[in-house]
Design an enzyme around this catalytic site. Structure first.
Site, PDB file in Angstrom:
ATOM      1  N   ARG A   5      11.717  -6.250   4.995  1.00  0.00           N
ATOM      2  CA  ARG A   5      11.686  -4.787   4.805  1.00  0.00           C
ATOM      3  C   ARG A   5      12.750  -4.112   5.666  1.00  0.00           C
ATOM      4  O   ARG A   5      12.975  -4.477   6.810  1.00  0.00           O
ATOM      5  CB  ARG A   5      10.307  -4.228   5.192  1.00  0.00           C
ATOM      6  N   LYS A  54       0.846  -1.216   0.000  1.00  0.00           N
ATOM      7  CA  LYS A  54       0.000   0.000   0.000  1.00  0.00           C
ATOM      8  C   LYS A  54       0.869   1.250   0.000  1.00  0.00           C
ATOM      9  O   LYS A  54       0.654   2.171  -0.784  1.00  0.00           O
ATOM     10  CB  LYS A  54      -0.934   0.018   1.234  1.00  0.00           C
ATOM     11  N   ARG A  56      -9.445   1.123   8.784  1.00  0.00           N
ATOM     12  CA  ARG A  56      -9.024  -0.242   9.089  1.00  0.00           C
ATOM     13  C   ARG A  56     -10.055  -0.982   9.925  1.00  0.00           C
ATOM     14  O   ARG A  56      -9.830  -2.152  10.261  1.00  0.00           O
ATOM     15  CB  ARG A  56      -7.751  -0.180   9.933  1.00  0.00           C
ATOM     16  N   ARG A  65      11.843  -2.224  11.039  1.00  0.00           N
ATOM     17  CA  ARG A  65      10.774  -1.635  11.864  1.00  0.00           C
ATOM     18  C   ARG A  65      10.509  -2.543  13.049  1.00  0.00           C
ATOM     19  O   ARG A  65      10.487  -3.773  12.892  1.00  0.00           O
ATOM     20  CB  ARG A  65       9.495  -1.521  11.018  1.00  0.00           C
ATOM     21  N   ARG A 109      -0.216  -8.928  13.434  1.00  0.00           N
ATOM     22  CA  ARG A 109      -0.793  -7.893  12.545  1.00  0.00           C
ATOM     23  C   ARG A 109      -1.681  -8.526  11.486  1.00  0.00           C
ATOM     24  O   ARG A 109      -2.731  -7.988  11.136  1.00  0.00           O
ATOM     25  CB  ARG A 109       0.333  -7.088  11.882  1.00  0.00           C
TER      26      ARG A 109
END
Ligand code: AP5
Length: 220
Positions: A127, A13, A88, A160, A171
């Site tokens: 990531r 996204k 969300r 992160r 998540r």
């Protein structure tokens, strides 16, 4: 042009929202980025949000809705934006409807990046983000020119805190429980357009471009 990007963590996204906002010349609104900025600056919002974010839980609706209400008051959001990471929950979606109805600016499209859990996990666990400017990289899919160093500002690349394996899995659970009902919510309103989030960055952008073309909108 008012667009929502919907999809699980790691769907891409943020990556696509950045390109779309540049090409369409509209504001990219990312609740995740705004919250991370608040955490970095240790504001009251950041201090309240941190515990939820670290655990991979959603920050309470009231906090997030107030944040979006404030952001939509900015003049550069007055007509056009790409929303990334909001709404969300069904409550957030209803609140967004209200905020946009008052401003007489309904959503044009909700782009749903339908992504498999395996792809989400691979993307999130690999990531790396620049500690200085926040640009995203990936250890195999989107590598920096020099290992561990941001191409843009030469800052250090870090993982992160919520990209640790256990937090990623939570998540994804939270997404299934709280966010997937929005697929139906927006389908019923005739706003949902779906494509595969499993595609690579360029192919996904081309797929999104085709969805815009179906609406008669051309992206240069
Ligand atoms: P947020 O930052 O919004 O996290 P997220 O939704 O989990 O999304 P991600 O940023 O992890 O993934 P993405 O889909 O943007 O993928 P990206 O492009 O980065 O939210 C973080 C936290 O804040 C939440 O957990 C919650 O606590 C809180 N929060 C935020 N909004 C909230 C709200 N509305 N309500 C309540 N709480 C909220 O890409 C991921 C990786 O894959 C990158 O390394 C990238 O380089 C790579 N990549 C991207 N696209 C591709 C591709 N097509 N092919 C290969 N690799 C790709």
């Amino acid at each position: 042009m008012r667009i929502v990007l919907l999809g699980p963590p790691g769907a891409g996204k943020g990556t696509q929202a950045k390109v779309l906002s540049e090409r369409l010349k509209v504001r990219h609104i990312s609740t995740g980025d705004m919250l991370r900025e608040a955490v970095k600056d240790q504001t009251e919002l950041g201090i309240r949000a941190l515990t939820y974010m670290k655990a991979g839980e959603l920050v309470p609706d009231d906090i997030i809705i107030a944040l979006i209400d404030d952001t939509l008051r900015d003049t550069d959001c007055s007509q056009s934006f790409v929303l990334d990471g909001f709404p969300r929950t069904e409550r957030q979606a209803q609140a967004l409807d209200k905020l946009l109805t008052v401003r007489k600016m309904p959503l044009d499209m909700v782009l749903y990046l339908n992504t498999s859990p395996e792809v989400s996990v691979t993307r999130l666990s690999g990531r790396r983000v620049c500690a200085n400017c926040g640009i995203n990289y990936h250890i195999t899919n989107m590598q920096p020119k020099i290992d561990g160093i941001c191409d843009s500002c030469q800052g250090s690349l870090i993982q992160r805190p919520d990209d640790k394996k256990e937090t990623i899995l939570n998540r994804l659970d939270v997404y299934i429980q709280q966010t997937t009902p929005l697929i139906d919510y927006y389908q019923r309103r005739g706003l949902l357009k779906e494509c595969s989030g499993d595609l690579d960055v360029e192919a996904l952008f081309e797929a999104l471009k085709s969805l815009f073309e179906e609406k008669g909108l051309l992206i240069a």
